[in-house]
Every structure is written in C-alpha cells, then in structure tokens.
Design a protein around this motif. Structure first.
Motif, PDB file in Angstrom:
ATOM      1  N   UNK A 157      49.238  51.539  29.405  1.00 68.82           N
ATOM      2  CA  UNK A 157      48.724  50.535  29.630  1.00 68.82           C
ATOM      3  C   UNK A 157      48.060  50.476  28.617  1.00 68.82           C
ATOM      4  N   UNK A 158      47.952  49.620  27.646  1.00 69.88           N
ATOM      5  CA  UNK A 158      46.022  50.328  27.110  1.00 69.88           C
ATOM      6  C   UNK A 158      45.477  49.517  27.107  1.00 69.88           C
ATOM      7  N   UNK A 159      45.334  48.691  28.058  1.00 66.86           N
ATOM      8  CA  UNK A 159      44.173  47.741  27.869  1.00 66.86           C
ATOM      9  C   UNK A 159      43.547  48.825  29.406  1.00 66.86           C
ATOM     10  N   UNK A 160      44.145  49.261  29.453  1.00 68.46           N
ATOM     11  CA  UNK A 160      43.560  49.515  31.001  1.00 68.46           C
ATOM     12  C   UNK A 160      43.010  51.137  31.063  1.00 68.46           C
ATOM     13  N   UNK A 161      42.201  52.258  31.195  1.00 73.13           N
ATOM     14  CA  UNK A 161      41.409  53.394  31.272  1.00 73.13           C
ATOM     15  C   UNK A 161      40.281  53.970  32.237  1.00 73.13           C
ATOM     16  N   UNK A 162      41.345  55.431  32.726  1.00 74.10           N
ATOM     17  CA  UNK A 162      40.256  56.076  33.598  1.00 74.10           C
ATOM     18  C   UNK A 162      38.762  55.907  33.523  1.00 74.10           C
ATOM     19  N   UNK A 163      38.485  55.211  34.448  1.00 73.97           N
ATOM     20  CA  UNK A 163      36.854  55.399  34.681  1.00 73.97           C
ATOM     21  C   UNK A 163      35.497  54.253  33.972  1.00 73.97           C
ATOM     22  N   UNK A 164      36.854  53.661  33.308  1.00 75.10           N
ATOM     23  CA  UNK A 164      36.265  52.015  32.119  1.00 75.10           C
ATOM     24  C   UNK A 164      35.332  51.002  33.655  1.00 75.10           C
ATOM     25  N   UNK A 165      34.298  50.962  32.845  1.00 71.47           N
ATOM     26  CA  UNK A 165      33.668  50.084  33.905  1.00 71.47           C
ATOM     27  C   UNK A 165      34.382  48.732  34.700  1.00 71.47           C
ATOM     28  N   UNK A 166      35.469  48.303  34.001  1.00 75.14           N
ATOM     29  CA  UNK A 166      36.020  46.945  34.650  1.00 75.14           C
ATOM     30  C   UNK A 166      36.355  47.718  35.852  1.00 75.14           C
ATOM     31  N   UNK A 167      37.090  48.913  36.418  1.00 78.14           N
ATOM     32  CA  UNK A 167      37.543  49.814  37.531  1.00 78.14           C
ATOM     33  C   UNK A 167      36.576  49.553  38.461  1.00 78.14           C
ATOM     34  N   UNK A 168      35.005  50.777  38.262  1.00 77.05           N
ATOM     35  CA  UNK A 168      33.874  50.207  38.865  1.00 77.05           C
ATOM     36  C   UNK A 168      33.505  48.200  39.269  1.00 77.05           C
ATOM     37  N   UNK A 169      33.799  47.218  38.510  1.00 79.19           N
ATOM     38  CA  UNK A 169      33.166  46.019  38.679  1.00 79.19           C
ATOM     39  C   UNK A 169      33.911  45.484  39.829  1.00 79.19           C
ATOM     40  N   UNK A 170      35.561  45.894  39.263  1.00 81.63           N
ATOM     41  CA  UNK A 170      36.712  45.356  40.771  1.00 81.63           C
ATOM     42  C   UNK A 170      36.488  45.733  41.964  1.00 81.63           C
ATOM     43  N   UNK A 171      35.991  47.298  42.122  1.00 80.74           N
ATOM     44  CA  UNK A 171      35.915  47.594  42.768  1.00 80.74           C
ATOM     45  C   UNK A 171      34.779  47.337  43.839  1.00 80.74           C
ATOM     46  N   UNK A 172      33.465  47.419  43.304  1.00 77.23           N
ATOM     47  CA  UNK A 172      32.233  46.550  43.450  1.00 77.23           C
ATOM     48  C   UNK A 172      32.570  45.676  43.829  1.00 77.23           C
ATOM     49  N   UNK A 173      33.287  44.454  43.472  1.00 81.44           N
ATOM     50  CA  UNK A 173      33.566  43.366  43.583  1.00 81.44           C
ATOM     51  C   UNK A 173      34.341  42.969  44.881  1.00 81.44           C
ATOM     52  N   UNK A 174      35.046  43.904  45.059  1.00 84.74           N
ATOM     53  CA  UNK A 174      35.979  43.959  46.042  1.00 84.74           C
ATOM     54  C   UNK A 174      35.573  44.191  47.825  1.00 84.74           C
ATOM     55  N   UNK A 175      34.611  45.138  47.638  1.00 83.16           N
ATOM     56  CA  UNK A 175      33.143  45.246  48.492  1.00 83.16           C
ATOM     57  C   UNK A 175      32.342  44.193  48.844  1.00 83.16           C
ATOM     58  N   UNK A 176      31.657  43.535  48.060  1.00 83.21           N
ATOM     59  CA  UNK A 176      30.662  42.300  47.869  1.00 83.21           C
ATOM     60  C   UNK A 176      31.038  41.406  48.760  1.00 83.21           C
ATOM     61  N   UNK A 177      32.505  40.827  47.585  1.00 89.38           N
ATOM     62  CA  UNK A 177      33.106  39.717  48.465  1.00 89.38           C
ATOM     63  C   UNK A 177      34.116  40.103  49.683  1.00 89.38           C
ATOM     64  N   UNK A 178      34.429  40.968  49.495  1.00 95.64           N
ATOM     65  CA  UNK A 178      35.636  41.320  50.614  1.00 95.64           C
ATOM     66  C   UNK A 178      37.112  40.461  50.796  1.00 95.64           C
ATOM     67  N   UNK A 179      37.032  40.376  48.982  1.00 94.27           N
ATOM     68  CA  UNK A 179      38.375  39.737  49.051  1.00 94.27           C
ATOM     69  C   UNK A 179      39.827  40.645  47.625  1.00 94.27           C
ATOM     70  N   UNK A 180      40.323  41.307  48.363  1.00 94.52           N
ATOM     71  CA  UNK A 180      41.709  42.083  47.624  1.00 94.52           C
ATOM     72  C   UNK A 180      42.117  41.748  46.191  1.00 94.52           C
ATOM     73  N   UNK A 181      41.931  42.715  45.422  1.00 92.97           N
ATOM     74  CA  UNK A 181      42.365  42.066  44.180  1.00 92.97           C
ATOM     75  C   UNK A 181      43.382  43.475  43.587  1.00 92.97           C
TER      76      UNK A 181
END
Length: 309
Positions: A157-181
């Motif tokens: 999956x070429x648009x996904x990478x280990x350690x990418x900022x998007x992964x951190x943003x999704x984790x932070x969003x799920x924690x802040x908003x309590x909405x699963x992604x």
C-alpha cells in the motif's frame, strides 16, 4: 417505544449489503483493468455507485430507504485530509422524525502493482486541472505495446508508511474525539493476480474474492509499528493472525466492505452511535472548518406506521 438499530429487519440489511457489494465489485473491477488508477478516483467510483442506488420502499415492513452522498471538495481547496476519506452515516427515522444515528469513518488506501507506478494526485494536479489530460506534449508510454502487471502478497500500500505523521494524526483524533477510524483497502479481485495493460476488450473479469476490505485503524497501526520506520506495508503485513469474523476465514484480510456496513455497523458491532440530537464530536466532524473527511455517504432508514411499535 424508541427505535434502535436492532429493529432493522433482515430484508433491509440484505439490501444494504447487496448495494455495497455492487459498489465493491465496481471499484475492484476498475483496479483490475486500470492498475494505476488514482485512489481518489476509486473513492469517487465507490461513492457514485452507491449514490446511484434507487430509493426503495419495503411494503411489508413499511420501511423506506435512501442512499445519498456529498463530496466535500479537493484537498487544495480545503486543506489536506488527514483522518478519513469517506464518512458513512446511518440514520434511523420514524415517519421522518430523527431517532438514532451511527457513524463509521474510512481512511482509504490502494494496493500498488509491482510493475506499473501510481502517481498520486498532488495539490498542483488540482490547480492545473484539465491541462493534465489535454496538454500532454511529452512522449508517453505507448498503449500500442501491452505490458504485464501483477499483484501478490508482497505488493504494498504505497501511500501508507510506518511512522508517518498521518498515523499519528489518526491516533490523536480517535483519542480526542472518541470516534473510531477504519482503513478501507482497495485490492484486486484475487491474489496473486496478473494481467495485461491495456487489456483486451473481451477480457473476462475475475470473481471478486478479495476486493475492498475494512480493518480497524488500531489493528493496522499495530502492524505498522512492527515495521521499520518509513516502510510501506504489504498485503501480507496487513493480513491478520485471526479472522475478524470467526465464520469467515477470509476476514483475515479484513471485512468485505459490504459485510462491514451491513453486518457490523447496522448491527451495532462497529462504528459510533449518537443518541443525542447535537453530539459535540459529531458537530465538530460535520461543521468544523478543518473537517477531516472528503466525502460522506448517508443511509437513511425511515420506519413507517406500525414499524417497531
């Protein structure tokens, strides 16, 4: 008695599953025929195929159902979409009156073939517009010389990478908003897969055994954490040790998208349930200036007189 999602009859769930299966097949067939198709275009195809579903009325159950969509805009107009590409809203109504809502957020990624590169759309592509198609003056790869392309378990999956900022943003969003992604993964119909590009006009499509799959974001992120920084995850990397559905061994690759929506979200096993008219997390998602979604699919199920009463 207030409506809840357990009141949805099987015939309605079956219809939703069938419509999403049709959309899954459409997107998968496109990836099979055009291996360099943009991820955003695959999103468009999924959304448009669902939007084309007719409004239906189940006479015996006195229930009406509609599937609608809204495309919020391209990234260069509204900022880079970091959390989810598609939001699925399920709304229950009683003779038009709002009773309950559910939400599932989907971040989509596509599998890359080994031989044909995918040039991801950038902000400049949106600004250039039609010139990207009509003003190609440089030599192009000849269409008159078909070439082979393939997918297998090592394809990434070429648009996904280990350690990418998007992964951190999704984790932070799920924690802040309590909405699963969740991740929606576009795959070919079968693996391994090999075909010619361009294909013959009479090419017979493969049965859609894999296609679009859905995996919870925490599960995907755990797999990414096990990879070296910056590495793209392969299909095999995101194959689960145990199936998500004990009755379906193939769900080691995730739920089929039609199974996810019909049997997980509609049956209240996945997604977020909102029992307030104005939930602050839902309001922020819908109306925030930096709303983290690019498109929305809304499924409305309206119970008529005598239903669930």
């Amino acid at each position: 008695m207030p409506l809840n999602f357990s009141d949805i009859p099987e015939v309605v769930i079956d219809y939703v599953r069938e419509r999403f299966a049709v959309a899954n097949a459409k997107v998968t067939r496109t990836l099979e025929a055009q291996p360099s198709m943009y991820e955003e275009t695959l999103d468009h195809l999924l959304v448009m195929e669902l939007t084309a579903s007719p409004r239906v009325f189940f006479a015996a159950e006195q229930i009406g159902l509609s599937i609608e969509s809204h495309w919020l805009g391209s990234r260069w107009m509204y900022g880079r979409w970091e959390i989810a590409d598609i939001a699925f809203f399920i709304t229950l109504r009683q003779r038009g009156r709002l009773e309950a809502r559910k939400l599932a957020l989907l971040q989509t990624k596509r599998l890359y073939s080994k031989e044909i590169d995918v040039a991801e759309l950038e902000d400049a592509d949106y600004r250039i517009g039609i010139g990207r198609l009509a003003d190609r003056i440089d030599p192009q790869v000849p269409l008159s010389q078909p070439r082979w392309f393939s997918f297998d378990a090592d394809s990434v999956y070429g648009a996904m990478r280990a350690g990418h900022e998007q992964v951190q943003r999704i984790d932070a969003y799920m924690g802040e908003r309590d909405l699963p992604v969740y991740y929606g993964l576009y795959n070919p119909p079968v693996l391994p897969f090999r075909a010619a590009y361009p294909q013959a006009p009479d090419a017979v499509p493969h049965p859609n055994e894999i296609g679009c799959r859905v995996i919870p974001a925490p599960t995907v992120h755990a797999a990414l954490d096990a990879l070296p920084f910056g590495q793209h995850p392969s299909f095999q990397d995101l194959t689960l040790a145990a199936p998500l559905d004990g009755a379906d061994e193939r769900s080691r690759q995730g739920w089929r998208i039609e199974t996810f929506i019909a049997d997980e979200v509609l049956r209240c096993r996945q997604g977020s349930l909102f029992d307030q008219q104005r939930d602050p997390n839902l309001q922020a998602l819908l109306y925030g200036r930096s709303a983290p979604i690019a498109a929305a699919i809304s499924i409305t199920i309206d119970f008529g007189s005598g239903s669930a009463e």
